[in-house]
Motif scaffolding. Structure first.
Motif, mmCIF file in Angstrom:
data_model
loop_
_atom_site.group_PDB
_atom_site.id
_atom_site.type_symbol
_atom_site.label_atom_id
_atom_site.label_comp_id
_atom_site.label_asym_id
_atom_site.label_seq_id
_atom_site.Cartn_x
_atom_site.Cartn_y
_atom_site.Cartn_z
ATOM 1 N N TYR A 131 -38.159 -56.854 -12.585
ATOM 2 C CA TYR A 131 -36.849 -57.710 -11.743
ATOM 3 C C TYR A 131 -37.075 -58.728 -11.281
ATOM 4 C CZ TYR A 131 -34.360 -58.676 -7.570
ATOM 5 O OH TYR A 131 -33.404 -59.271 -6.521
ATOM 6 N N SER A 132 -38.220 -59.034 -10.422
ATOM 7 C CA SER A 132 -38.929 -60.335 -10.056
ATOM 8 C C SER A 132 -38.953 -61.509 -11.040
ATOM 9 C CB SER A 132 -39.987 -59.983 -9.041
ATOM 10 O OG SER A 132 -39.871 -59.122 -8.305
ATOM 11 N N PHE A 133 -39.579 -60.938 -12.097
ATOM 12 C CA PHE A 133 -39.515 -61.894 -13.380
ATOM 13 C C PHE A 133 -38.383 -62.251 -13.987
ATOM 14 C CE2 PHE A 133 -44.323 -60.404 -14.395
ATOM 15 C CZ PHE A 133 -44.561 -61.505 -13.881
ATOM 16 N N GLY A 134 -37.410 -61.539 -14.022
ATOM 17 C CA GLY A 134 -35.890 -61.858 -14.183
ATOM 18 C C GLY A 134 -35.202 -62.328 -13.341
ATOM 19 N N ARG A 135 -35.284 -62.202 -12.104
ATOM 20 C CA ARG A 135 -34.730 -62.847 -10.956
ATOM 21 C C ARG A 135 -35.208 -64.448 -11.041
ATOM 22 N NH1 ARG A 135 -37.718 -61.485 -5.918
ATOM 23 N NH2 ARG A 135 -39.507 -62.793 -7.108
ATOM 24 N N ASP A 136 -36.510 -64.820 -11.524
ATOM 25 C CA ASP A 136 -36.733 -66.175 -11.524
ATOM 26 C C ASP A 136 -36.572 -66.958 -12.707
ATOM 27 O OD1 ASP A 136 -37.512 -65.534 -8.962
ATOM 28 O OD2 ASP A 136 -39.402 -65.338 -9.333
ATOM 29 N N GLY A 137 -36.289 -65.992 -13.888
ATOM 30 C CA GLY A 137 -35.977 -66.630 -15.251
ATOM 31 C C GLY A 137 -37.143 -66.725 -15.905
ATOM 32 N N LEU A 138 -38.303 -66.331 -15.502
ATOM 33 C CA LEU A 138 -39.386 -66.395 -16.421
ATOM 34 C C LEU A 138 -39.559 -65.256 -17.600
ATOM 35 C CD1 LEU A 138 -41.862 -66.876 -13.670
ATOM 36 C CD2 LEU A 138 -41.144 -68.733 -14.930
ATOM 37 N N LEU A 139 -38.734 -64.295 -17.408
ATOM 38 C CA LEU A 139 -38.487 -63.328 -18.617
ATOM 39 C C LEU A 139 -36.959 -63.584 -18.483
ATOM 40 C CD1 LEU A 139 -40.958 -60.444 -18.084
ATOM 41 C CD2 LEU A 139 -41.082 -62.353 -19.766
ATOM 42 N N PRO A 140 -36.375 -62.749 -19.594
ATOM 43 C CA PRO A 140 -34.793 -62.778 -19.602
ATOM 44 C C PRO A 140 -34.186 -62.520 -18.221
ATOM 45 C CG PRO A 140 -35.467 -61.790 -21.578
ATOM 46 C CD PRO A 140 -36.825 -61.885 -20.717
ATOM 47 N N LYS A 141 -33.063 -63.156 -18.125
ATOM 48 C CA LYS A 141 -32.422 -63.148 -16.805
ATOM 49 C C LYS A 141 -31.757 -61.696 -16.176
ATOM 50 C CE LYS A 141 -31.540 -68.020 -15.597
ATOM 51 N NZ LYS A 141 -32.352 -68.532 -16.421
ATOM 52 N N SER A 142 -31.472 -61.083 -17.636
ATOM 53 C CA SER A 142 -30.712 -59.796 -17.581
ATOM 54 C C SER A 142 -31.687 -58.763 -16.692
ATOM 55 C CB SER A 142 -30.550 -59.114 -18.883
ATOM 56 O OG SER A 142 -31.669 -59.084 -19.422
ATOM 57 N N LEU A 143 -32.905 -58.893 -16.683
ATOM 58 C CA LEU A 143 -33.725 -58.020 -16.006
ATOM 59 C C LEU A 143 -33.684 -58.241 -14.406
ATOM 60 C CD1 LEU A 143 -37.170 -58.518 -18.248
ATOM 61 C CD2 LEU A 143 -35.676 -56.584 -18.113
ATOM 62 N N GLY A 144 -33.385 -59.278 -14.069
ATOM 63 C CA GLY A 144 -32.964 -59.661 -12.442
ATOM 64 C C GLY A 144 -31.861 -59.377 -11.955
ATOM 65 N N GLN A 145 -31.095 -58.715 -12.812
ATOM 66 C CA GLN A 145 -29.405 -58.416 -12.515
ATOM 67 C C GLN A 145 -29.585 -56.536 -12.011
ATOM 68 O OE1 GLN A 145 -27.149 -58.961 -15.846
ATOM 69 N NE2 GLN A 145 -27.328 -61.121 -16.125
ATOM 70 N N LEU A 146 -28.757 -56.801 -10.876
ATOM 71 C CA LEU A 146 -28.693 -55.512 -10.189
ATOM 72 C C LEU A 146 -27.598 -54.608 -10.826
ATOM 73 C CD1 LEU A 146 -29.802 -56.550 -6.542
ATOM 74 C CD2 LEU A 146 -31.095 -55.520 -8.390
ATOM 75 N N LYS A 147 -27.517 -53.384 -10.554
ATOM 76 C CA LYS A 147 -26.550 -52.420 -10.854
ATOM 77 C C LYS A 147 -26.440 -51.466 -9.861
ATOM 78 C CE LYS A 147 -24.419 -49.411 -14.457
ATOM 79 N NZ LYS A 147 -24.481 -49.013 -15.900
#
Length: 479
Positions: free
Chosen positions: A343-359
């Motif tokens: 989630y942290s990687f996605g939150r920062d955009g270093l991996l796909p941003k969808s990983l940083g989205q919350l449901k």
């Protein structure tokens, strides 16, 4: 070049992490973190490593190997406690290093931890599957080889069906939220600790003093080139044992969901490590006291074997049954922490941003990805050769966190709050944490170091091809 280096070493504003993680529900208490830490640290290792390391490296002095490893882990735990108190962000070492040293170094620390969580999830699930199949086999329940082996092509195995089921079950539990998961974890951890204490008490009655002599056997080189006996054997045992103590990172990874993190995080990290050390050392001393350490050579279940051969077959069955439950607590801890890191990687955009989205205020998309990768590794592929990558990756992150204390102290009370817990004996202890972690890393076998290098080369390709281009971090002027 200047523009590239500016991007690589830009430091994330801690207020950005504070705002992004504010949607995560702060529901975890000290009790929950103690259970999470003990559940992750005191897992499969306590039922296997004491016997394995005693037979292969240290003899009765295996307790000293556990103690030395605990001292190194304990020093780093102090650094973790201060970091998580000052910066209660999801992602533990990745987020902290991003703030104090910059994005590139944060990526390296986080990528190292990612190896730990991907592989640990697969290994724990596979081990749980093997032990569960061993327990149900006497009942006449046996899957076909094609559905019961975690190693592709081994004994006709194509897929380990239990690994798939186990990981999905834990993922469904985690998807309900940290507070619901904590209630299950707390109950299972109590059962596991009771089983360990039962072994210690009953095993103590079967101890023979002669099995402790000599306590540190004479040094010699094993056929595989590793050390046995002497301080060399104890050191070799430390590097193999250190894997058992890495669980406190799983506590820090969830600090964004802690109530009053300034107090709960240090108590959870340090408290769980103290409990684990006492249990590991006690189990080691009892185990080598019950039978001569040579009896545990190539023994995958030394605790159960020792109980059965000392006339306690029923207790052995109970303890091994609870060991399976104990692996569930470790899997919960690893998947909980691993999903927060992704989630942290996605939150920062270093991996796909969808990983940083919350449901529903939960990083369930990151959890789905972790679940899929864990299943692929654990159910379909042979992965024994990656075992020490778990320790290697974590030790690298530990080195970063230890030296990160120096950068953190310069900013406490300025753009970072003054934490309620501070690492004692500053500036000496952070240096000892770094050197201790480096010493344990140096003791890993050459294959582990080579595989680590390969993992980091892969990580650099992803960072420069994707991460640095999509990062949403802005250059900070803070020192």
């Amino acid at each position: 070049m200047s523009r590239l280096t500016d991007k690589m070493f830009r430091k994330e504003d801690p207020n950005v992490y504070q705002n992004k993680d504010s949607h995560l529900v702060r529901s975890l208490t000290t009790k929950d973190f103690l259970a999470l830490g003990v559940g992750t640290i005191v897992s499969t290792a306590i039922f296997t490593l004491p016997g394995v390391v005693a037979a292969q490296h240290a003899g009765p002095a295996v307790a000293l190997s556990f103690l030395v490893a605990a001292i190194v882990a304990g020093i780093v735990a102090f650094a973790y406690a201060e970091m998580s108190s000052a910066m209660p962000f999801a992602g533990s070492a990745y987020s902290w290093i991003n703030v104090v040293f910059g994005e590139f170094w944060g990526w390296i620390a986080g990528w190292a931890l990612l190896a730990e969580y991907f592989i640990a999830v697969a290994f724990v699930a596979s081990g749980l599957s093997a032990n569960f199949q061993g327990l149900i086999a006497p009942l006449g329940i046996k899957l076909p080889n094609s559905l019961a082996s975690a190693s592709t092509g081994s004994n006709g195995g194509l897929v380990d069906a239990f690994v798939l089921i186990i990981i999905v079950m834990v993922a469904l539990l985690l998807a309900k939220g940290a507070s619901q998961t904590a209630r299950v974890e707390n109950t299972l951890v109590v059962l596991k600790v009771l089983a360990v204490l039962t072994f210690i008490v009953i095993g103590f009655t079967a101890i023979k003093a002669s099995n402790y002599v000599p306590f540190i056997p004479k040094y010699h080189v094993n056929p595989d080139g590793s050390a046995f006996g002497g301080w060399q054997g104890i050191y070799a045992g430390v590097s193999e044992i250190f894997l058992a103590y890495i669980g406190f990172d799983s506590i820090a990874a969830n600090s964004a969901e802690a109530k009053n993190p300034g107090k709960t995080m240090p108590r959870g990290i340090l408290g769980s490590l103290i409990i684990a050390v006492v249990l590991f050392v006690a189990v080691s001393l009892v185990l080598v006291g019950m039978f001569h350490y040579t009896n545990y050579a190539n023994n995958a279940e030394p605790v159960g074997w020792a109980l059965r051969n000392s006339g306690h077959a029923m207790i052995a069955t109970i303890v091994q049954s609870v060991a399976v439950i104990g692996m569930f607590t470790a899997l919960i801890g690893m998947m909980l922490a691993g999903s927060r890191l992704l989630y942290s990687f996605g939150r920062d955009g270093l991996l796909p941003k969808s990983l940083g989205q919350l449901k529903h205020n939960l990083p369930n998309r990151a959890l789905v990805v972790l679940t899929i990768i864990g299943i692929l590794l654990g159910a379909f592929f042979p992965f024994a050769f990656l075992a020490q990558l778990i320790s290697a990756g974590t030790l690298i992150a530990f080195m970063f966190v230890s030296v990160g204390i120096y950068a953190l102290r310069r900013r406490e009370g300025k753009d970072l709050p003054t934490p309620k817990f501070k690492m004692p004996f500053y500036p000496v202890l952070p240096a000892l944490g770094f050197l201790g972690s480096l010493g344990v890393f140096w003791g890993l076998d050459s294959q582990a170091k080579i595989y680590s290098l390969g993992w980091f080369v892969f990580g650099m390709v992803i960072y420069f091809a994707y991460g640095i281009r999509h990062s949403n971090a802005k250059v900070s002027t803070k020192d």
